[in-house]
Design a protein around this motif. Structure first.
Motif, PDB file in Angstrom:
ATOM      1  N   VAL A   1       0.858  -1.173   0.000  1.00  0.00           N
ATOM      2  CA  VAL A   1       0.000   0.000   0.000  1.00  0.00           C
ATOM      3  C   VAL A   1       0.902   1.232   0.000  1.00  0.00           C
ATOM      4  N   VAL A   2       0.573   2.173  -0.867  1.00  0.00           N
ATOM      5  CA  VAL A   2       1.360   3.390  -1.039  1.00  0.00           C
ATOM      6  C   VAL A   2       0.528   4.568  -0.548  1.00  0.00           C
ATOM      7  N   SER A   3       1.064   5.314   0.403  1.00  0.00           N
ATOM      8  CA  SER A   3       0.372   6.468   0.971  1.00  0.00           C
ATOM      9  C   SER A   3       1.103   7.729   0.525  1.00  0.00           C
ATOM     10  N   VAL A   4       0.526   8.433  -0.455  1.00  0.00           N
ATOM     11  CA  VAL A   4       1.194   9.606  -1.009  1.00  0.00           C
ATOM     12  C   VAL A   4       0.999  10.787  -0.062  1.00  0.00           C
ATOM     13  N   SER A   5       2.074  11.190   0.585  1.00  0.00           N
ATOM     14  CA  SER A   5       2.055  12.284   1.535  1.00  0.00           C
ATOM     15  C   SER A   5       2.659  13.525   0.866  1.00  0.00           C
ATOM     16  N   SER A   6       3.333  14.361   1.641  1.00  0.00           N
ATOM     17  CA  SER A   6       3.882  15.609   1.121  1.00  0.00           C
ATOM     18  C   SER A   6       4.823  16.212   2.149  1.00  0.00           C
ATOM     19  N   SER A   7       5.740  17.055   1.674  1.00  0.00           N
ATOM     20  CA  SER A   7       6.567  17.810   2.614  1.00  0.00           C
ATOM     21  C   SER A   7       5.709  18.752   3.448  1.00  0.00           C
ATOM     22  N   ALA A   8       4.483  19.000   3.014  1.00  0.00           N
ATOM     23  CA  ALA A   8       3.562  19.838   3.787  1.00  0.00           C
ATOM     24  C   ALA A   8       3.207  19.211   5.134  1.00  0.00           C
TER      25      ALA A   8
ATOM     26  N   VAL B   1       3.221  -1.085   4.097  1.00  0.00           N
ATOM     27  CA  VAL B   1       2.678   0.231   3.755  1.00  0.00           C
ATOM     28  C   VAL B   1       3.771   1.264   3.966  1.00  0.00           C
ATOM     29  N   ASN B   2       4.021   2.081   2.962  1.00  0.00           N
ATOM     30  CA  ASN B   2       4.996   3.162   3.069  1.00  0.00           C
ATOM     31  C   ASN B   2       4.386   4.468   2.571  1.00  0.00           C
ATOM     32  N   ALA B   3       4.909   5.567   3.090  1.00  0.00           N
ATOM     33  CA  ALA B   3       4.488   6.898   2.666  1.00  0.00           C
ATOM     34  C   ALA B   3       5.600   7.556   1.864  1.00  0.00           C
ATOM     35  N   LEU B   4       5.249   8.598   1.141  1.00  0.00           N
ATOM     36  CA  LEU B   4       6.262   9.259   0.323  1.00  0.00           C
ATOM     37  C   LEU B   4       5.883  10.706   0.036  1.00  0.00           C
ATOM     38  N   MET B   5       6.898  11.452  -0.311  1.00  0.00           N
ATOM     39  CA  MET B   5       6.783  12.813  -0.820  1.00  0.00           C
ATOM     40  C   MET B   5       7.161  12.768  -2.289  1.00  0.00           C
ATOM     41  N   PRO B   6       6.234  13.079  -3.204  1.00  0.00           N
ATOM     42  CA  PRO B   6       6.570  12.960  -4.627  1.00  0.00           C
ATOM     43  C   PRO B   6       7.491  14.046  -5.144  1.00  0.00           C
TER      44      PRO B   6
END
Length: 314
Positions: free
Chosen positions: A156-163, A212-217
């Motif tokens: 599972v991919v959780s698209v996060s942000s530097s925000a 499950v990992n999160a990321l900053m695109p």
């Protein structure tokens, strides 16, 4: 997690999604990409389809989804590109998709989102950005848990942000009922929630073979910024890097998403936050890169999971 060492890869800021998945065979794998009809969602879907996966674009705008599916099919030659209706702020819409899904699901990319929108609440009284970016994706992932578990080694991919650096979870007033609404704080809180979800979901689901990992695109000019003026964008860039923050193309912006979604380099890795195709360093005060300690805090992650489950059960 496999171990505590920071994960690096041969890829970087400039890498594209296609480069990350070059040589990766996803034949027989099934993926869902939320928000797959715009911005980096399109390029995430294209790279996964190009590697042979069956890809379902889960979208609010059916017409845009159909156009994107045709485009991805034409550019990849993979005819297994499907479209499903999904409004993450509508519980019934999320439930309809999860109940209609049949068979295993190997990859779920939580890519859709709303950024810095004017104050709005769902019929339940939930702040719209938190409802869309976190609650909707939480309901989708938990509703598809059985399909993910059935896949064996699902991601599972959780698209996060530097925000996320703008705000932790303000548990005392998540939905801005008492404090004045501030669009960027609301967005930041929802993006912190995306990271905390990755931490707790990995803890809970590792036994099912789900990571499950999160990321900053990265900074990519897309429809996500429809509520943000060019002046605000430039001010944000100046704060981020003294005016030197670099833009990515959508193809580059999707690279970290597909790395997390399908690269063999991340087999068995979960509960982490990535940027520029590597695990992020801890944030240094005064910078807009790296990950905030509060976004990886296991106690906050567990608390958020419980609070979220209670909201959705009400």
């Amino acid at each position: 997690m496999t171990d505590s060492r920071r994960i690096t890869t041969p890829f970087s800021f400039a890498s594209t999604a296609a480069e990350v998945l070059d040589g990766v065979d996803l034949a027989g794998r099934r993926a869902i990409v939320t928000g797959g009809a715009s911005g980096i969602g399109i390029e995430t879907a294209r790279a996964l389809a190009g590697a042979g996966a069956e890809v379902t674009l889960a979208v609010r705008n059916r017409e845009a989804g159909e156009r994107t599916a045709e485009d991805v099919i034409a550019t990849t030659g993979n005819k297994q590109v499907l479209v499903a209706d999904l409004d993450l702020a509508d519980r019934a819409s999320v439930q309809a998709l999860t109940e209609a899904w049949d068979g295993p699901l190997h990859i779920l990319v939580g890519n859709a989102g709303v950024m810095a929108s004017p104050e709005a609440h769902t019929p339940e009284g939930w702040e719209l950005q938190f409802a869309t970016n976190h609650l909707g994706h939480f309901a989708l992932a938990t509703g598809l848990h059985g399909a993910l578990a059935a896949a064996g080694g699902a991601r599972v991919v959780s698209v996060s942000s530097s925000a996320h650096l703008r705000s932790p979870i303000v548990f005392e007033d998540i939905h801005f009922r008492e404090r004045p609404y501030e669009a960027w704080s609301a967005y930041g809180q929802s993006k912190t929630a995306n990271v905390l979800f990755a931490v707790e979901a990995t803890r809970r689901w590792a036994g099912d073979g789900i990571t499950v990992n999160a990321l900053m695109p990265g900074a990519i000019r897309t429809n996500l910024q429809r509520y943000v003026s060019d002046e605000e964008i430039e001010r944000a860039r100046a704060r981020a890097g003294g005016g030197g923050a670099r833009w990515k193309t959508p193809e580059q912006g999707a690279a970290t998403s597909v790395l997390v979604a399908a690269s063999p380099l991340l087999d068995g890795v979960g509960g982490r936050y990535f940027e520029d195709c590597a695990e992020a360093e801890p944030n240094r005060p005064g910078t807009r890169t790296g990950v905030a300690p509060y976004a990886l805090d296991p106690e906050a992650a567990e608390r958020l999971w419980q609070v979220t489950a209670e909201m959705l059960a009400a």
